[in-house]
Structures are given as structure tokens and as C-alpha cells.
Design a protein around this motif. Structure first.
Motif, PDB file in Angstrom:
ATOM      1  N   UNK A   1       0.836  -1.207   0.000  1.00 35.07           N
ATOM      2  CA  UNK A   1       0.000   0.000   0.000  1.00 35.07           C
ATOM      3  C   UNK A   1       0.868   1.254   0.000  1.00 35.07           C
ATOM      4  N   UNK A   2       1.930   1.257   0.797  1.00 33.20           N
ATOM      5  CA  UNK A   2       2.839   2.404   0.836  1.00 33.20           C
ATOM      6  C   UNK A   2       3.500   2.604  -0.529  1.00 33.20           C
ATOM      7  N   UNK A   3       3.928   1.511  -1.156  1.00 33.46           N
ATOM      8  CA  UNK A   3       4.561   1.601  -2.475  1.00 33.46           C
ATOM      9  C   UNK A   3       3.580   2.139  -3.513  1.00 33.46           C
ATOM     10  N   UNK A   4       2.328   1.723  -3.441  1.00 38.01           N
ATOM     11  CA  UNK A   4       1.312   2.229  -4.375  1.00 38.01           C
ATOM     12  C   UNK A   4       1.077   3.725  -4.171  1.00 38.01           C
ATOM     13  N   UNK A   5       1.116   4.191  -2.932  1.00 40.18           N
ATOM     14  CA  UNK A   5       0.979   5.631  -2.667  1.00 40.18           C
ATOM     15  C   UNK A   5       2.146   6.392  -3.286  1.00 40.18           C
ATOM     16  N   UNK A   6       3.357   5.872  -3.118  1.00 37.05           N
ATOM     17  CA  UNK A   6       4.530   6.526  -3.692  1.00 37.05           C
ATOM     18  C   UNK A   6       4.430   6.542  -5.204  1.00 37.05           C
ATOM     19  N   UNK A   7       4.037   5.410  -5.784  1.00 37.75           N
ATOM     20  CA  UNK A   7       3.889   5.343  -7.246  1.00 37.75           C
ATOM     21  C   UNK A   7       2.857   6.359  -7.718  1.00 37.75           C
ATOM     22  N   UNK A   8       1.771   6.489  -7.004  1.00 39.79           N
ATOM     23  CA  UNK A   8       0.722   7.438  -7.368  1.00 39.79           C
ATOM     24  C   UNK A   8       1.247   8.870  -7.363  1.00 39.79           C
ATOM     25  N   UNK A   9       2.032   9.219  -6.345  1.00 43.71           N
ATOM     26  CA  UNK A   9       2.618  10.565  -6.277  1.00 43.71           C
ATOM     27  C   UNK A   9       3.557  10.825  -7.455  1.00 43.71           C
ATOM     28  N   UNK A  10       4.366   9.829  -7.778  1.00 46.30           N
ATOM     29  CA  UNK A  10       5.320   9.959  -8.886  1.00 46.30           C
ATOM     30  C   UNK A  10       4.575  10.134 -10.207  1.00 46.30           C
ATOM     31  N   UNK A  11       3.573   9.335 -10.417  1.00 47.69           N
ATOM     32  CA  UNK A  11       2.788   9.406 -11.648  1.00 47.69           C
ATOM     33  C   UNK A  11       2.140  10.786 -11.766  1.00 47.69           C
ATOM     34  N   UNK A  12       1.542  11.239 -10.677  1.00 47.44           N
ATOM     35  CA  UNK A  12       0.887  12.560 -10.679  1.00 47.44           C
ATOM     36  C   UNK A  12       1.907  13.667 -10.957  1.00 47.44           C
ATOM     37  N   UNK A  13       3.054  13.583 -10.300  1.00 46.82           N
ATOM     38  CA  UNK A  13       4.080  14.614 -10.481  1.00 46.82           C
ATOM     39  C   UNK A  13       4.615  14.640 -11.911  1.00 46.82           C
ATOM     40  N   UNK A  14       4.736  13.473 -12.536  1.00 49.08           N
ATOM     41  CA  UNK A  14       5.274  13.405 -13.903  1.00 49.08           C
ATOM     42  C   UNK A  14       4.252  13.871 -14.934  1.00 49.08           C
ATOM     43  N   UNK A  15       2.978  13.677 -14.635  1.00 48.45           N
ATOM     44  CA  UNK A  15       1.926  14.053 -15.572  1.00 48.45           C
ATOM     45  C   UNK A  15       1.766  13.105 -16.746  1.00 48.45           C
ATOM     46  N   UNK A  16       2.424  11.939 -16.706  1.00 45.85           N
ATOM     47  CA  UNK A  16       2.312  10.986 -17.809  1.00 45.85           C
ATOM     48  C   UNK A  16       1.110  10.069 -17.614  1.00 45.85           C
ATOM     49  N   UNK A  17       0.653   9.513 -18.714  1.00 43.79           N
ATOM     50  CA  UNK A  17      -0.414   8.515 -18.677  1.00 43.79           C
ATOM     51  C   UNK A  17       0.250   7.147 -18.739  1.00 43.79           C
ATOM     52  N   UNK A  18      -0.102   6.285 -17.791  1.00 44.02           N
ATOM     53  CA  UNK A  18       0.443   4.935 -17.769  1.00 44.02           C
ATOM     54  C   UNK A  18      -0.527   3.959 -18.412  1.00 44.02           C
ATOM     55  N   UNK A  19       0.042   2.879 -18.905  1.00 36.90           N
ATOM     56  CA  UNK A  19      -0.760   1.802 -19.462  1.00 36.90           C
ATOM     57  C   UNK A  19      -0.971   0.679 -18.454  1.00 36.90           C
ATOM     58  N   UNK A  20      -0.100   0.588 -17.467  1.00 36.39           N
ATOM     59  CA  UNK A  20      -0.231  -0.458 -16.461  1.00 36.39           C
ATOM     60  C   UNK A  20       0.591  -0.127 -15.226  1.00 36.39           C
ATOM     61  N   UNK A  21       0.300  -0.858 -14.169  1.00 37.44           N
ATOM     62  CA  UNK A  21       1.028  -0.766 -12.913  1.00 37.44           C
ATOM     63  C   UNK A  21       1.382  -2.193 -12.507  1.00 37.44           C
ATOM     64  N   UNK A  22       2.658  -2.442 -12.254  1.00 36.96           N
ATOM     65  CA  UNK A  22       3.136  -3.767 -11.890  1.00 36.96           C
ATOM     66  C   UNK A  22       3.523  -3.724 -10.417  1.00 36.96           C
ATOM     67  N   UNK A  23       2.806  -4.468  -9.579  1.00 36.00           N
ATOM     68  CA  UNK A  23       3.071  -4.422  -8.138  1.00 36.00           C
ATOM     69  C   UNK A  23       4.272  -5.254  -7.728  1.00 36.00           C
ATOM     70  N   UNK A  24       4.963  -5.840  -8.702  1.00 26.03           N
ATOM     71  CA  UNK A  24       6.227  -6.499  -8.421  1.00 26.03           C
ATOM     72  C   UNK A  24       6.095  -7.786  -7.649  1.00 26.03           C
ATOM     73  N   UNK A  25       7.194  -8.177  -7.069  1.00 28.49           N
ATOM     74  CA  UNK A  25       7.250  -9.418  -6.305  1.00 28.49           C
ATOM     75  C   UNK A  25       7.334  -9.131  -4.830  1.00 28.49           C
ATOM     76  N   UNK A  26       7.746 -10.134  -4.109  1.00 26.85           N
ATOM     77  CA  UNK A  26       7.912  -9.995  -2.675  1.00 26.85           C
ATOM     78  C   UNK A  26       6.944 -10.816  -1.865  1.00 26.85           C
ATOM     79  N   UNK A  27       5.939 -11.375  -2.531  1.00 22.67           N
ATOM     80  CA  UNK A  27       4.970 -12.185  -1.792  1.00 22.67           C
ATOM     81  C   UNK A  27       5.701 -13.369  -1.173  1.00 22.67           C
ATOM     82  N   UNK A  28       5.489 -13.615   0.108  1.00 28.01           N
ATOM     83  CA  UNK A  28       6.262 -14.653   0.787  1.00 28.01           C
ATOM     84  C   UNK A  28       5.853 -16.061   0.365  1.00 28.01           C
TER      85      UNK A  28
END
Length: 180
Positions: free
Chosen positions: A127-154
Motif C-alpha cells: 500500500x505504501x509503495x502504491x501511494x509513492x507510485x501514485x505521487x510519482x505518476x501525478x508529479x510526472x503528468x504521464x499517462x500509464x498503461x499499467x502498474x506492476x506491483x512487483x514481487x515480494x509475496x512470501x
């Protein structure tokens, strides 16, 4: 399962024998020969990057291809993960908007990806990473085609109690819905 993250030519070769697979080079730092073979020999179009140098390398080796799916990997908090990766990979939050803008100009499809560390024991890190990604996306002003939540699941290992996978999915779903 038909979609795979591949980190070596050996993995690409092995998986390319299967029909209808989708391969993605998600390691953010690749040797030019790896990119060349992945793109030209195996038809891979999906590449992760975390620096402008890697973006230029991908574009140069693919002869400025116009069919690239680029994933800008951002550095996020890895606390609570058994193997943190944030000191090794990912563009900083300060530099990420500029890299997203540069990648948008070169990508057919553009996304953001992150990795909260291997064996992530805190679903809230997603959730924290998604918030950071959201801020970055908003700041850049670009339109994304997808969001990859990556790995790390135990994974389940003897002696390690990890939260159930549905707890991670619920946290990620809620964070995604809360994002602008």
C-alpha cells in the motif's frame, strides 16, 4: 501460467519453446547482448529500467524500436522483508518523474513497477509503495498503461509464519482503489 519474468538468456531459451508465453525482462540492469538477443531473437518487447542510462541502452540496442513496453522501477520501502532490494534497484522518488517522462517518449506501453523485497512480511508495504507510485505518476503528468506491483509475496517455508496471500491482495486492492 503464461507470463514470466526472465532474467537470463537461459530462462528465455527454456520458456520460448512453450506456445503462447509472454516474457518480460524485469531485471532493471541488463547487458546489451541480453537486450539484443531478447528483442531480436526472441521477440521480447517488455523491459524494466531504473535509470536514464538503461533507457538509452534499451533504445540503442533495439534501434529505437517503437513497440517497447517499458517498466520504470521505483525504489520503495523494503522494511520487514527478509531480503531487502531497495538499496540495489529502483530509481529514487526524486528522480522517478523525470525518468517516467523520458520513458513515455520512447515507449509504446509504459508502466511503473516496484519490488517491496523478497519475503515481504508486511502487506502494508504494498500500500505504501502504491501511494509513492501514485505521487510519482501525478508529479510526472504521464499517462500509464499499467502498474506492476512487483514481487515480494512470501513463500511458505518451515518455521516462517507469513500473512495469508488474500491479506496482501486486499491491501493492494484497497490501496489501488484509494489512488487518484
Amino acid at each position: 501460467i503464461r507470463s514470466f519474468d526472465v532474467a537470463s538468456i537461459a530462462e528465455i531459451t527454456l520458456l520460448s519453446d512453450y506456445p503462447d508465453v509472454s516474457l518480460h525482462c524485469m531485471h532493471p540492469v541488463k547487458h546489451p547482448n541480453h537486450i539484443r538477443r531478447a528483442y531480436h531473437e526472441f521477440g521480447i518487447r517488455s523491459f524494466a529500467l531504473d535509470s536514464s542510462d538503461e533507457l538509452e541502452k534499451i533504445c540503442q540496442v533495439t534501434a529505437n524500436a517503437t513497440d517497447l513496453a517499458l517498466h520504470v522501477r521505483i525504489a520503495v520501502d523494503n522494511s520487514g522483508s527478509r531480503i531487502p532490494l531497495n538499496g540495489k534497484f529502483g530509481v529514487s522518488l526524486a528522480k522517478a518523474p523525470e525518468l517516467l517522462i523520458a520513458a513515455r517518449l520512447r515507449a509504446d506501453r509504459l508502466g511503473v513497477c516496484f519490488h517491496v523485497g523478497s519475503q515481504a512480511m508486511r502487506p502494508q508495504n504494498f500500500a505504501r509503495a502504491l501511494k509513492w507510485a501514485s505521487r510519482i505518476i501525478h508529479k510526472s503528468g504521464v499517462i500509464l498503461d499499467y502498474l506492476n506491483v512487483g514481487g515480494g509475496f512470501p513463500a511458505a517455508y518451515p518455521g516462517i509464519d507469513s500473512p495469508p496471500l488474500d491479506q496482501y491482495m486486499n491491501v493492494i486492492g484497497q490501496a489501488f482503489n484509494d489512488s487518484p
